[in-house]
Scaffold this motif. Structure first.
Motif, mmCIF file in Angstrom:
data_model
loop_
_atom_site.group_PDB
_atom_site.id
_atom_site.type_symbol
_atom_site.label_atom_id
_atom_site.label_comp_id
_atom_site.label_asym_id
_atom_site.label_seq_id
_atom_site.Cartn_x
_atom_site.Cartn_y
_atom_site.Cartn_z
ATOM 1 N N UNK A 289 -40.869 -17.036 -12.027
ATOM 2 C CA UNK A 289 -39.847 -16.471 -11.260
ATOM 3 C C UNK A 289 -39.164 -17.992 -10.694
ATOM 4 N N UNK A 290 -39.872 -18.772 -10.494
ATOM 5 C CA UNK A 290 -39.528 -20.048 -9.952
ATOM 6 C C UNK A 290 -40.255 -21.124 -10.483
ATOM 7 N N UNK A 291 -40.787 -20.874 -11.873
ATOM 8 C CA UNK A 291 -41.565 -21.735 -12.403
ATOM 9 C C UNK A 291 -42.034 -21.446 -13.785
ATOM 10 N N UNK A 292 -43.032 -21.838 -14.391
ATOM 11 C CA UNK A 292 -43.695 -21.479 -15.298
ATOM 12 C C UNK A 292 -44.255 -20.166 -15.345
ATOM 13 N N UNK A 293 -44.684 -19.257 -16.314
ATOM 14 C CA UNK A 293 -45.216 -17.954 -16.389
ATOM 15 C C UNK A 293 -46.519 -18.159 -15.947
ATOM 16 N N UNK A 294 -46.891 -17.114 -15.078
ATOM 17 C CA UNK A 294 -48.329 -17.072 -14.402
ATOM 18 C C UNK A 294 -49.296 -16.215 -14.968
#
Length: 533
Positions: A186-191
Motif C-alpha cells: 500500500x505504501x511500498x512493496x507487497x508484504x
C-alpha cells in the motif's frame, strides 16, 4: 453472532494445527468427501494420507521444516496437495496470485526465499521473463511443472506422483507459519503475511459459526485458493465435516449451474460479483440450487434485497483481512451496508490519527486484536519494521476508515491506505506507479481509485510526460500489459502538465481522487481496447 465455543473446545490448543486437524477429522469422518476439484475427489481419510505422502515428496526434493515452497498455479488438486504436504513436515507454502508479473513477482520470490516453485506452464513463462530485470538471482533451486512435459526445461521436473511412503508428521505448533500470503503493497512493496496454523483454525471456527455450518454441507467456491477467502473455506469444511468444491474460476454464465450440479448449500461471492450476476438474464437455475447462504463481504446495500429475492439465498456480510480473521460479522439481525458487530474472541476500536478512541458515530481508523493465541497473523515476512508499524500500541492497524454506531455496528467508509480494490483484487498504487515510471517518456505518475459501475474501484493514472517526450494511451497499455497483472493495468489515463502537490513536492492524491475522470480522460473500455490475459 453465534458463539464458536463448542467447536473450539473439541480441539485443545496444541491440536490447532493442520496435521492434528487432519488426523482428528479423518478419525471422525473417514470416508466422507472433503475436497472436490474437477474430477478429483478426496475423502477425509484421503486428505490425511495425501498430507503424509506429499510431505515425503517434498522431503525428497530437499524441502525441510521452515523452508518456503512457492505455488504459482490455478485452482487444482495439486495446489492443496502441496499445502497439505508442507503443513505435514513443517514447511511453509507461499501461494502467489497467478496474475503476478514483473517486479512484483520478482519481489515475492526473492522476499519469500522459496527454494521450490510449483507452477503451470504459463507461470513458468512469467518466471522466465524475470531474466530481463536487472535484479539479483532468485533463490529457487528447483521447479515442479504441472500439465506439461518438463523435458528440455532447465531446472524443471514433472509434478511428482503420490509416493507410497508417508513422512512422519513434524512437531508443528499452533503459532508456526502455515502460509505466507502476499497482500498488495500500500505504501511500498507487497508484504508477505505470516499466517500461523491456529489462525486458519480460528478462520474455520468463526466463519463456520456465522454461516451456521452443519455436518455434511456442500461448500462451493469459485474464488482462487491463493487468497484467504477460498483457503478459509477449506478449513470450514474440514472442521465442520463438510465438502468443499473448488471450481477453476468465477464465471457468471456457469455459476448457477455449478451450484446445482454439486448440490451446494453454501457459496462465496465478492462485492463486484453480485452486480455481475444480477446483470445476467434470468434462467431456471436462478432458483434450482440448494444454497441457503453466501459469504458476501463488501456487497453494496442496494443489492442485498434484490439479490435475495431473485436468487433465494441470504448474503452474509462481514469484515476480515489476511492479517486478521473473521473479526466483524452480521448475525440474525441483518443491516445491509453494515459489516456487523465484533465477534467473540476479538476486540475492535475506532481511533484518530494518534490512536485515541473516537466517540461512537465518528469515523476513524479501525484497530483490531484477538484474545485467542495466534488467531491473527504473526507479522510480515522479512519486514520487521512493517510488522512493528502495523501492530503498534498492541493493536493491528487496518488502515481502513470506519464508523461504529450506538448499537456497535460497524460501517466501512473508505481506505486510509494507498491501495485500490478492483473486482476482488487488491492493487498496490505504488507497484503500478513503479512500472509506469520505468517508461522513458514518463516523468511523474500517480495511480489512484475512481468510482466504478461494478461497486468497487477502477484504476486511474495521471501522468506528466518528460519534456519533449510523446506517448499515447494505447502505447501505454502495451507497455503495461507484460509488466503487471492484467487487473492492475489502469483503465483510465489522463496526461497532465502537472499534478497537484504539496510544497515539498508530495503528490496530493486526494485532489486527484476528488477530481475523478474528466473530458480529457482516456477510458480503455470506451475505446474498445482489449487487454491480453
Amino acid at each position: 453472532m453465534q458463539k464458536p465455543i463448542p467447536l473450539a473446545q473439541a480441539f485443545a490448543p496444541p491440536d490447532r494445527t493442520l496435521p492434528r486437524m487432519l488426523q482428528h477429522q479423518a478419525a471422525r469422518f473417514g470416508g466422507r468427501t472433503l475436497f472436490v476439484a474437477g474430477s478429483v475427489r478426496w475423502t477425509f481419510a484421503d486428505a490425511l494420507r495425501i498430507a503424509g505422502a506429499y510431505g515425503t515428496a517434498l522431503q525428497q526434493a530437499g524441502v525441510q521444516a521452515g523452508d518456503r515452497v512457492a505455488l504459482l498455479c490455478s485452482n487444482r488438486a495439486e495446489f492443496m496437495q502441496v499445502v497439505l504436504g508442507c503443513a505435514w513436515i513443517g514447511a511453509v507454502a507461499v501461494p502467489i496470485n497467478t496474475a503476478s508479473r514483473g517486479s512484483q513477482l520478482q519481489h515475492i520470490l526473492s522476499n519469500s526465499g522459496a527454494r521450490l516453485l510449483v507452477t503451470e506452464a504459463e507461470g513458468l513463462q512469467a518466471v522466465r521473463a524475470l531474466a530481463v530485470l536487472e535484479a539479483p538471482a532468485l533463490p529457487l533451486q528447483s521447479i515442479w511443472l504441472l500439465d506439461a512435459s518438463a523435458e528440455g526445461e532447465v531446472g524443471c521436473t514433472p509434478f511428482p506422483a503420490e509416493p507410497a511412503e508417508t513422512a512422519a508428521p513434524a512437531a508443528v505448533r499452533p503459532g508456526d507459519t502455515l502460509l505466507i500470503l502476499y497482500t498488495s503493497g500500500t505504501t511500498g512493496l507487497s508484504k508477505g503475511v505470516c499466517c500461523p496454523h491456529a489462525q486458519f483454525f480460528w478462520w474455520g471456527v468463526h466463519s463456520g459459526s456465522l454461516l451456521g455450518l452443519q455436518e455434511g454441507e456442500v461448500l462451493l467456491t469459485t474464488l482462487p485458493l491463493f487468497h484467504t477467502n477460498a483457503m478459509n473455506a477449506f478449513f470450514q469444511a474440514l472442521l465442520s465435516g463438510s465438502t468443499l468444491v473448488v471450481e477453476k474460476r468465477f464465471s457468471a454464465s456457469a455459476f448457477w449451474s455449478s451450484l446445482v450440479r454439486h448440490q451446494a448449500t453454501v457459496t462465496y461471492v465478492l462485492g463486484a460479483m453480485v452486480p455481475i450476476l444480477l446483470s445476467k438474464d434470468t434462467t431456471p437455475d436462478d432458483r434450482a440450487h440448494r444454497v441457503r447462504i453466501a459469504l458476501a463481504p463488501g456487497v453494496p446495500p442496494q443489492f442485498h434485497a434484490v439479490f435475495t429475492k431473485r436468487f433465494g439465498m441470504r448474503l452474509l456480510d462481514g469484515y476480515g483481512s489476511t492479517e486478521t480473521n473473521f473479526v466483524i460479522g452480521l448475525d440474525a439481525e441483518q443491516r445491509p451496508g453494515s459489516m456487523g458487530r465484533t465477534g467473540d474472541g476479538f476486540e475492535a476500536c475506532v481511533v484518530d490519527e494518534d490512536d485515541n478512541p473516537v466517540p461512537r458515530g465518528q469515523p476513524g481508523e479501525l484497530l483490531l486484536r484477538a484474545r485467542d493465541p495466534y488467531a491473527f497473523a504473526t507479522g510480515y515476512f522479512g519486514m520487521p519494521e512493517k510488522t512493528v508499524e502495523a501492530w503498534r500500541n498492541l493493536w493491528f492497524h487496518t488502515g481502513d476508515r470506519v464508523v461504529c454506531d450506538a448499537d456497535g455496528f460497524f460501517t466501512f467508509m473508505d481506505r486510509l491506505k494507498d491501495a485500490i480494490r478492483r473486482r476482488g483484487e487488491n492493487i498496490s498504487s505504488y507497484e503500478v506507479e513503479q512500472v509506469l515510471l520505468s517508461h522513458p517518456a514518463i516523468a511523474v505518475a500517480a495511480v489512484y481509485p475512481v468510482k466504478s459501475e461494478m461497486a468497487e474501484d477502477e484504476v486511474m493514472t495521471a501522468i506528466v510526460l518528460r519534456e519533449g517526450a510523446s506517448l499515447d494511451a494505447v502505447a501505454l497499455m502495451q507497455f503495461c500489459e507484460p509488466r503487471m497483472a492484467y487487473f492492475a493495468v489502469p483503465r483510465f489515463v489522463e496526461f497532465m502538465a502537472q499534478l497537484p502537490a504539496t510544497e515539498n513536492g508530495k503528490i496530493q492524491k486526494f485532489k486527484l481522487r476528488e477530481r475523478g475522470t474528466t473530458e480529457q480522460t482516456w477510458d480503455r473500455e470506451a475505446a474498445g481496447y482489449q487487454l491480453k490475459r
